[in-house]
Motif scaffolding. Structure first.
Motif, PDB file in Angstrom:
ATOM      1  N   LYS A   1      47.496  82.112 -14.067  1.00  0.00           N
ATOM      2  CA  LYS A   1      47.114  82.950 -12.920  1.00  0.00           C
ATOM      3  C   LYS A   1      46.494  84.280 -13.344  1.00  0.00           C
ATOM      4  O   LYS A   1      46.251  85.142 -12.508  1.00  0.00           O
ATOM      5  CB  LYS A   1      48.339  83.230 -12.042  1.00  0.00           C
ATOM      6  CG  LYS A   1      48.986  81.991 -11.480  1.00  0.00           C
ATOM      7  CD  LYS A   1      48.109  81.350 -10.437  1.00  0.00           C
ATOM      8  CE  LYS A   1      48.846  80.208  -9.766  1.00  0.00           C
ATOM      9  NZ  LYS A   1      48.019  79.537  -8.786  1.00  0.00           N
TER      10      LYS A   1
ATOM     11  N   GLN B   1      45.533  85.646  -3.806  1.00  0.00           N
ATOM     12  CA  GLN B   1      45.616  84.243  -4.224  1.00  0.00           C
ATOM     13  C   GLN B   1      46.970  83.898  -4.813  1.00  0.00           C
ATOM     14  O   GLN B   1      47.202  82.768  -5.232  1.00  0.00           O
ATOM     15  CB  GLN B   1      44.523  83.955  -5.266  1.00  0.00           C
ATOM     16  CG  GLN B   1      43.115  84.181  -4.740  1.00  0.00           C
ATOM     17  CD  GLN B   1      42.088  84.146  -5.854  1.00  0.00           C
ATOM     18  OE1 GLN B   1      42.266  84.783  -6.895  1.00  0.00           O
ATOM     19  NE2 GLN B   1      41.008  83.411  -5.631  1.00  0.00           N
TER      20      GLN B   1
ATOM     21  N   SER C   1      51.340  83.926  -4.737  1.00  0.00           N
ATOM     22  CA  SER C   1      52.507  83.881  -3.887  1.00  0.00           C
ATOM     23  C   SER C   1      53.331  85.144  -4.111  1.00  0.00           C
ATOM     24  O   SER C   1      53.414  85.644  -5.230  1.00  0.00           O
ATOM     25  CB  SER C   1      53.340  82.653  -4.249  1.00  0.00           C
ATOM     26  OG  SER C   1      54.649  82.777  -3.727  1.00  0.00           O
TER      27      SER C   1
END
Length: 140
Positions: free
Chosen positions: A129, A136, A138
């Motif tokens: 990530k 984008q 969580s």
């Protein structure tokens, strides 16, 4: 590295920190747990000099923490916290958010900060990530 000696803090008539005494050695991991309103965030804010305390002493590597003292900048290069309502820079990727502090607070060279940032993201399972933007990701 961090020493708390009989630290007290009140907000008006409500005493939140009631004589906290503790120490944390270098590389030691400590968890502060307790119910909502028990002073967990307050003690962390006091250690960072973001909140003043009423009595006692907080020392980071022997230096007394005082929010308005010139030494607070040096202390903040040694101690940091993630706020409960964290806010990432929305226009920066995950890796850019991670390396922001080391580059701008500690003047770490960008290449070194990137290398260490990638290691840290990998450690928490977020290596893939690194290029993602906050929207984008969580919140968990």
């Amino acid at each position: 590295m961090i020493e708390l000696r009989n630290v007290h803090k009140s907000f008006g008539p409500v005493e939140v920190l009631k004589g906290i005494t503790a120490s944390v050695e270098k590389s030691e991991v400590v968890c502060i747990i307790g119910p909502s309103g028990s002073g967990k965030s307050t003690i962390l804010r006091c250690i960072n000099g973001l909140e003043s305390y009423d009595a006692g002493d907080i020392l980071v590597e022997g230096a007394r923490v005082e929010g308005k003292a010139s030494s607070i900048v040096a202390i903040r290069t040694q101690v940091s916290m993630v706020f409960q309502r964290f806010n990432l820079f929305p226009h920066r990727t995950a890796i850019e958010n991670v390396i922001e502090g080391p580059i701008y607070v500690k003047n770490e060279p960008r290449a070194e900060a990137l290398e260490r940032g990638r290691v840290l993201l990998a450690r928490v399972g977020l290596a893939e990530k690194a290029g993602a933007y906050p929207a984008q990701l969580s919140g968990g």
